[in-house]
Design a protein around this motif. Structure first.
Motif, mmCIF file in Angstrom:
data_model
loop_
_atom_site.group_PDB
_atom_site.id
_atom_site.type_symbol
_atom_site.label_atom_id
_atom_site.label_comp_id
_atom_site.label_asym_id
_atom_site.label_seq_id
_atom_site.Cartn_x
_atom_site.Cartn_y
_atom_site.Cartn_z
ATOM 1 N N UNK A 122 4.299 -2.535 11.409
ATOM 2 C CA UNK A 122 5.284 -2.373 12.481
ATOM 3 C C UNK A 122 6.111 -3.650 12.635
ATOM 4 N N UNK A 123 5.418 -4.799 12.595
ATOM 5 C CA UNK A 123 6.133 -6.081 12.691
ATOM 6 C C UNK A 123 7.169 -6.187 11.582
ATOM 7 N N UNK A 124 6.749 -5.812 10.370
ATOM 8 C CA UNK A 124 7.660 -5.901 9.231
ATOM 9 C C UNK A 124 8.870 -5.007 9.443
ATOM 10 N N UNK A 176 0.859 -1.183 0.000
ATOM 11 C CA UNK A 176 0.000 0.000 0.000
ATOM 12 C C UNK A 176 0.896 1.233 0.000
ATOM 13 N N UNK A 177 1.078 1.805 -1.177
ATOM 14 C CA UNK A 177 1.999 2.943 -1.296
ATOM 15 C C UNK A 177 1.461 4.153 -0.544
ATOM 16 N N UNK A 178 2.373 4.835 0.156
ATOM 17 C CA UNK A 178 1.955 6.035 0.890
ATOM 18 C C UNK A 178 2.579 7.294 0.302
ATOM 19 N N UNK A 179 3.213 7.159 -0.858
ATOM 20 C CA UNK A 179 3.874 8.337 -1.423
ATOM 21 C C UNK A 179 2.879 9.447 -1.705
ATOM 22 N N UNK A 180 1.661 9.064 -2.044
ATOM 23 C CA UNK A 180 0.646 10.065 -2.367
ATOM 24 C C UNK A 180 0.301 10.943 -1.166
ATOM 25 N N UNK A 181 0.422 10.375 0.041
ATOM 26 C CA UNK A 181 0.082 11.153 1.232
ATOM 27 C C UNK A 181 1.298 11.897 1.782
ATOM 28 N N UNK A 228 -0.921 11.773 8.760
ATOM 29 C CA UNK A 228 -1.771 11.141 7.748
ATOM 30 C C UNK A 228 -1.497 9.649 7.620
ATOM 31 N N UNK A 229 -0.256 9.256 7.849
ATOM 32 C CA UNK A 229 0.094 7.862 7.581
ATOM 33 C C UNK A 229 -0.492 6.905 8.614
ATOM 34 N N UNK A 230 -0.875 7.458 9.761
ATOM 35 C CA UNK A 230 -1.482 6.621 10.794
ATOM 36 C C UNK A 230 -2.702 5.880 10.239
ATOM 37 N N UNK A 231 -3.380 6.505 9.281
ATOM 38 C CA UNK A 231 -4.646 5.953 8.815
ATOM 39 C C UNK A 231 -4.479 4.946 7.694
ATOM 40 N N UNK A 232 -3.236 4.761 7.232
ATOM 41 C CA UNK A 232 -3.007 3.699 6.250
ATOM 42 C C UNK A 232 -1.995 2.690 6.790
ATOM 43 N N UNK A 233 -1.832 2.671 8.119
ATOM 44 C CA UNK A 233 -0.845 1.785 8.733
ATOM 45 C C UNK A 233 -1.553 0.721 9.551
ATOM 46 N N UNK A 274 -5.650 6.382 -2.112
ATOM 47 C CA UNK A 274 -4.710 6.113 -1.025
ATOM 48 C C UNK A 274 -5.254 5.079 -0.049
ATOM 49 N N UNK A 275 -6.545 4.812 -0.103
ATOM 50 C CA UNK A 275 -7.136 3.847 0.830
ATOM 51 C C UNK A 275 -7.037 2.417 0.294
ATOM 52 N N UNK A 276 -7.404 2.216 -0.972
ATOM 53 C CA UNK A 276 -7.334 0.860 -1.527
ATOM 54 C C UNK A 276 -5.967 0.563 -2.110
ATOM 55 N N UNK A 277 -5.145 1.601 -2.340
ATOM 56 C CA UNK A 277 -3.844 1.381 -2.951
ATOM 57 C C UNK A 277 -3.961 0.983 -4.404
#
Lengths: 242, 516
Positions: free
Chosen positions: A126-128, A38-43, A116-121, B236-239
């Motif tokens: 964390x394990x990884x 799940x890429x987070x670069x957008x956020x 913002x990243x909290x909501x896609x984590x 950003x939600x579904x990736x």
């Protein structure tokens, strides 16, 4: 001690490989939608640069390095027969290891300090991170303290891995290895085990096909040519339910 | 000749009133979901303005589209080499702040706040974090803001305009703007398809709709960079990346896409174009000045016997050929040559065409000597203390085309890859139609003048009447000529339809697996 060795160096690898195989095939077949990281670069686009790039190039080099040492141990030994070449290999690998660690720490800090990243984590992320950091630190520790890893990997660990894959596990040689090396082996198999259950799955679907596929893709849902041709059978496929 | 059919569109900018009904219709159907709140598959921008995402046309920032270097055409910011080496970090990816951070308001606070000295307020909260935010940007943030330093004056299309020209353009009395509704162009040489490392994006052969397979998308986000129109969006939600699907479930059912169906100004037209796929490559590689002509050359005459024959050989259904013959898009684009693609210089061969807006041209502001009028004026009457005349007379049009209120160069940068003659040609045609219709309906224009206007614009009276009908009077069936999708044949290819009703639903092309 013997039981522990047997569990971590024989049972764990098989459990890990079984989980990896069954889990990955299941996820690929039934959860196609989830086959990506799940890429987070957008956020958050700026700090990712200092995390993702050093980490990925580092891990890519080290993974390929370990793979080559496992598959072609004699070639690595031949390369290492000259001290200068050995030094070049070890130092390069160490630099990539540092790069990987720096990247990982940056990624970890970025993920937990950007609101913002909290909501896609999720917890698995964390394990990884922690597993990979553990593995990298131990790896660097081994590289520094137990020289020269590229040589003894080829003579000790390659046969061990080969014995695992040929279903004749032989741990006689490696039970004598120091604890950090054993931890590194255990860490590696744990990482393999969690691939299907984490974002690591994306490493199984690299876009290699892109290298040779044509740029443009036009798909027809069905062949109108055949449908309109009275000579042809009604369809290329027989109806499956009839 | 390799004939293919493409569902293509014309947007008549002269009729767009900027009401955003299209955007709302689209949003309600497709992007009212978590992760998609910021997406506007259909959006309407004020031009001049920076647009959405901010300055999307400036490819020095976003590196979208194709570029021609030393005779070779390659993707500017993606492609095999650039895409794969940047796969761990895409340096040209727009981030959410380039669009805007989606938000809502805490409406419930208005109702549930305890009694107090102050009125309760509904604070804006981010739709990503749920935390209160200061809104810095939102949908249509630069709506109607022509002339403003932050928006209109940062429009990338002003690039070739001198400082003096820009100054004139933004004088308060002369200032003008128009609306530019945008959806995915469903290009013939789509940069998004070419940039996708996973091969998830494809062009549908039957109707040319460009789609992203959500199961195959691996979120490398190269399409977001590669699309020069920024019409591929990352969820950003579904990736996964998402884009306009031209409402294909509606089109397959014979309905117009939601944005077009709901269009208040009736500016939108949709129909089939037959084109020669063999010419794509040569067209893409040609010089910038010839791109538009090359694209128009690819579009085939659906009445030509040869074309019909090869279309049938290629398996294009009779109903599709029939729809192509009645296509309003064919008339606007090819027969009347009234419509132009947006930013042809991106070399994606966009199949959405725009009729340039005439309204900012028609009126001119002139400085007049008002001293005479002032003397004669009744002392009690209201006196306008300026010497500017807003002149809407059309008599002087041919003479004033070069000194129009809205610089030709600006529209040329937008719609004709910099060719001002092409824009002039469209304007002449639109004016000629007006003059001709005035002769017909009002009768105060002499036949000589009207005929001369038509001749100048290379139109016949019949063509002018046709343009008038399709522009002003067209009914729903005239504006949307949608060929039947023949999905029944598609299903019969896979399954015997006699006993499978309900087994294969919309979008599912294989049997649904159960168990192992």
């Amino acid at each position: 001690m013997n039981a522990l060795n047997n569990f971590f160096l024989i049972a764990l690898p098989y459990i890990a490989l079984a989980l990896f195989l069954v889990g990955s095939i299941y996820r690929y077949t039934y959860k196609g939608f989830q086959l990506s990281s799940l890429s987070t670069q957008f956020l958050e686009g700026r700090r990712l640069f200092y995390g993702s790039l050093p980490f990925h190039w580092g891990v890519l080099f080290l993974f390929i390095g370990h793979l080559i040492a496992f598959l072609f141990p004699s070639s690595v030994l031949a390369w290492n027969s000259q001290p200068l070449r050995l030094l070049i290999l070890e130092i390069t690998a160490f630099i990539f290891g540092i790069s990987m660690l720096v990247g990982l720490v940056n990624l970890l800090v970025r993920r937990y300090t950007t609101p913002r990243l909290k909501y896609v984590t999720n917890k698995m992320d964390l394990v990884v991170y922690l597993l990979l950091i553990f593995q990298t630190v131990i790896g660097l520790w081994i590289a520094y303290n137990f020289r020269w890893g590229s040589s003894w990997f080829s003579t000790l660990l390659s046969p061990y891995l080969y014995s695992i894959f040929s279903f004749q596990p032989d741990i006689k040689a490696i039970v004598l290895l120091p604890v950090p090396v054993k931890l590194h082996i255990i860490g590696a198999f744990v990482i393999i085990a969690i691939i299907p259950f984490s974002r690591l799955i994306h490493f199984l679907v690299p876009p290699i096909n892109y290298i040779w596929r044509p740029y443009q893709q036009v798909y027809w849902n069905w062949s109108k040519r055949d449908v309109r041709n009275p000579e042809a059978p009604w369809s290329l496929q027989r109806p499956k339910n009839n | 000749m390799n004939v293919r059919s493409q569902i293509s569109m014309v947007f008549h900018l002269d009729k767009c009133i900027g009401c955003h009904t299209c955007s709302i219709a689209c949003k309600n159907i497709w992007t009212d979901r978590k992760g998609a709140e910021y997406m506007w598959w259909n959006n309407v921008e004020t031009k001049p303005g920076t647009g959405y995402p901010t300055k999307w046309e400036d490819q020095n920032i976003y590196r979208g589209g194709w570029q021609k270097e030393n005779g070779k055409v390659s993707l500017k910011g993606a492609g095999k080499r650039r895409g794969l080496t940047n796969i761990f970090y895409n340096p040209n990816l727009p981030v959410i702040d380039d669009y805007y951070e989606p938000f809502t308001y805490r409406y419930l606070d208005l109702i549930e706040s305890p009694e107090g000295d102050d009125q309760p307020t509904a604070r804006p909260v981010s739709l990503i974090t749920g935390e209160p935010i200061d809104i810095k940007m939102g949908p249509n943030w630069d709506d109607d803001l022509s002339g403003t330093p932050d928006y209109a004056r940062n429009d990338p299309n002003l690039k070739n305009l001198s400082a003096a020209e820009q100054e004139v353009m933004f004088q308060l009395e002369r200032m003008a703007f128009f609306y530019l509704p945008r959806i995915c162009n469903h290009c013939l040489n789509p940069a998004c398809v070419a940039s996708c490392p996973s091969g998830a994006i494809y062009k549908r052969g039957e109707d040319g709709v460009v789609l992203i397979n959500q199961e195959v998308c691996r979120a490398w986000r190269m399409c977001v960079t590669a699309c020069p129109y920024k019409k591929s969006y990352y969820n950003w939600h579904t990736g996964k990346s998402e884009k306009c699907i031209l409402c294909f479930p509606r089109i397959e059912a014979g309905l117009a896409p939601a944005c077009m169906h709901s269009c208040v100004g009736r500016i939108r037209y949709l129909g089939v174009l037959l084109y020669d796929a063999e010419k794509i490559e040569a067209a893409v590689h040609d010089d910038e000045s010839r791109l538009i002509n090359r694209q128009l050359d690819m579009i085939l005459d659906p009445f030509d016997e040869e074309v019909i024959k090869s279309a049938k050989q290629n398996g294009i259904a009779d109903s599709t050929i029939h729809a192509a013959q009645f296509s309003p898009v064919y008339k606007y684009v090819k027969e009347w040559k009234l419509a132009l693609p947006l930013h042809a210089e991106f070399r994606t061969l966009p199949m959405l065409f725009y009729v340039p807006p005439l309204l900012p041209v028609m009126a001119t502001v002139k400085q007049v000597d008002n001293s005479e009028g002032e003397k004669k004026m009744n002392p009690m009457a209201k006196y306008w203390d300026d010497n500017w005349l807003y002149d809407t007379s059309t008599k002087e049009l041919w003479g004033t085309l070069d000194q129009v209120r809205f610089p030709l160069k600006y529209l040329a940068n937008l719609l004709s890859a910099g060719d001002e003659e092409l824009i002039k040609d469209k304007w002449r045609k639109m004016m000629a139609v007006r003059i001709h219709r005035r002769r017909v309906t009002v009768g105060d224009v002499s036949n000589e003048k009207a005929d001369e206007a038509l001749r100048d614009a290379h139109l016949t009276p019949e063509m002018a009447d046709g343009i008038f009908y399709l522009t002003a009077l067209a009914k729903f069936e005239d504006r949307f000529v949608i060929p039947p999708a023949h999905r029944e044949q598609a299903i019969e290819m896979i399954d015997f339809t006699g006993d499978t009703k309900g087994e294969t639903g919309f979008g599912i092309k294989s049997k649904i697996r159960r168990g192992l």
